[in-house]
Design a protein around this motif. Structure first.
Motif, mmCIF file in Angstrom:
data_model
loop_
_atom_site.group_PDB
_atom_site.id
_atom_site.type_symbol
_atom_site.label_atom_id
_atom_site.label_comp_id
_atom_site.label_asym_id
_atom_site.label_seq_id
_atom_site.Cartn_x
_atom_site.Cartn_y
_atom_site.Cartn_z
ATOM 1 N N LYS A 154 -3.696 3.082 -0.103
ATOM 2 C CA LYS A 154 -4.300 2.526 -1.327
ATOM 3 C C LYS A 154 -3.420 1.408 -1.869
ATOM 4 O O LYS A 154 -2.190 1.447 -1.778
ATOM 5 C CB LYS A 154 -4.474 3.619 -2.373
ATOM 6 N N THR A 187 -14.787 -7.731 -4.847
ATOM 7 C CA THR A 187 -15.572 -7.029 -3.836
ATOM 8 C C THR A 187 -16.199 -8.052 -2.902
ATOM 9 O O THR A 187 -16.292 -9.237 -3.233
ATOM 10 C CB THR A 187 -16.675 -6.164 -4.481
ATOM 11 N N THR A 222 -8.538 -7.795 -8.166
ATOM 12 C CA THR A 222 -9.248 -7.602 -6.900
ATOM 13 C C THR A 222 -10.687 -8.081 -7.038
ATOM 14 O O THR A 222 -11.167 -8.337 -8.140
ATOM 15 C CB THR A 222 -9.251 -6.119 -6.478
ATOM 16 N N VAL A 225 0.838 -1.196 0.000
ATOM 17 C CA VAL A 225 0.000 0.000 0.000
ATOM 18 C C VAL A 225 0.876 1.250 0.000
ATOM 19 O O VAL A 225 1.984 1.251 0.545
ATOM 20 C CB VAL A 225 -0.964 0.029 1.210
ATOM 21 N N GLU A 257 -1.154 6.606 1.470
ATOM 22 C CA GLU A 257 -2.574 6.841 1.767
ATOM 23 C C GLU A 257 -3.332 5.542 2.060
ATOM 24 O O GLU A 257 -4.533 5.562 2.282
ATOM 25 C CB GLU A 257 -3.235 7.575 0.589
ATOM 26 N N VAL A 286 -11.762 -5.264 -2.078
ATOM 27 C CA VAL A 286 -11.851 -3.810 -2.014
ATOM 28 C C VAL A 286 -13.305 -3.358 -1.979
ATOM 29 O O VAL A 286 -14.211 -4.074 -2.404
ATOM 30 C CB VAL A 286 -11.131 -3.143 -3.209
ATOM 31 N N ASP A 287 -13.474 -2.153 -1.454
ATOM 32 C CA ASP A 287 -14.755 -1.465 -1.501
ATOM 33 C C ASP A 287 -14.432 -0.093 -2.072
ATOM 34 O O ASP A 287 -13.970 0.784 -1.344
ATOM 35 C CB ASP A 287 -15.369 -1.363 -0.106
ATOM 36 N N GLY A 288 -14.607 0.060 -3.379
ATOM 37 C CA GLY A 288 -14.153 1.275 -4.050
ATOM 38 C C GLY A 288 -12.639 1.285 -4.042
ATOM 39 O O GLY A 288 -11.998 0.345 -4.501
ATOM 40 N N ASP A 289 -12.050 2.330 -3.468
ATOM 41 C CA ASP A 289 -10.595 2.406 -3.341
ATOM 42 C C ASP A 289 -10.098 1.846 -2.018
ATOM 43 O O ASP A 289 -8.892 1.706 -1.813
ATOM 44 C CB ASP A 289 -10.132 3.869 -3.454
ATOM 45 N N ALA A 290 -11.007 1.548 -1.119
ATOM 46 C CA ALA A 290 -10.623 1.082 0.221
ATOM 47 C C ALA A 290 -10.351 -0.420 0.223
ATOM 48 O O ALA A 290 -11.134 -1.216 -0.288
ATOM 49 C CB ALA A 290 -11.724 1.408 1.223
ATOM 50 N N LEU A 291 -9.244 -0.784 0.828
ATOM 51 C CA LEU A 291 -8.864 -2.175 1.002
ATOM 52 C C LEU A 291 -9.569 -2.705 2.245
ATOM 53 O O LEU A 291 -9.425 -2.150 3.327
ATOM 54 C CB LEU A 291 -7.346 -2.229 1.187
#
Length: 173
Positions: A77, A115, A113, A72, A75, A138-143
């Motif tokens: 990401k 979801t 990746t 990561v 940030e 992932v959830d959007g950009d969040a791991l």
């Protein structure tokens, strides 16, 4: 005779049948999702920064008894993934000179990746066809996690054990 009159038939005396099981209820494949697997895990996500060394990575892999690290950026990401396989390849290319290298030199940058709401069977197929054993969630950009082939196999074995127990209880009564 009135139009609405219908003579009494033998089927009028039959009681409606009820069934506790049917062919479809006994043969329907579970619709498990990635979230079902994540729910069984401890929720920890072991990460490393691309600037760290492979020595740092192997220590993390060893201490956490895992086979891959999520890389990561500052940030948080996802920047890549570093697996034992990646490290072994580097060892083969540069024996004895591998550990000082930075993670970013060895990590896989293009990461497949998934979801949390994806069907487990789809993710398993992707992992099998892509010949990789770890997949970030992932959830959007969040791991939000990572699942492995081992997690999926363990989850499915537990499902099969439960199904066997239910069938045994059905038979025994």
């Amino acid at each position: 005779m009135p139009e609405s009159y219908r003579p009494h038939l033998r089927k009028d005396d039959e009681h409606p049948r009820t069934t506790s099981q049917s062919v479809s209820s006994n043969t329907t494949v579970s619709h498990a999702t990635v979230q079902d697997v994540l729910d069984k895990k401890d929720g920890r996500i072991i990460t490393i920064h691309p600037e760290q060394t492979l020595h740092d990575a192997v220590v993390l892999l060893r201490d956490n008894r895992i086979g891959a690290l999520l890389c990561v950026d500052e940030e948080g990401k996802l920047a890549g993934i570093l697996s034992e396989r990646d490290i072994v390849r580097k060892l083969a290319d540069q024996p004895g000179k591998t550990l000082p290298h930075r993670v970013e030199e060895v990590m896989t940058r293009t990461v497949e990746t998934c979801t949390a709401d994806e069907p487990l069977v789809v993710v398993l197929r992707l992992m099998t066809e892509g010949r990789f054993r770890h997949m970030p969630v992932v959830d959007g950009d969040a791991l939000i996690g990572m699942i492995t082939i081992g997690d999926v196999v363990h989850f499915r074995l537990n499902q099969l054990e439960l199904e066997a127990l239910q069938i045994k209880q059905l038979i025994v009564g």
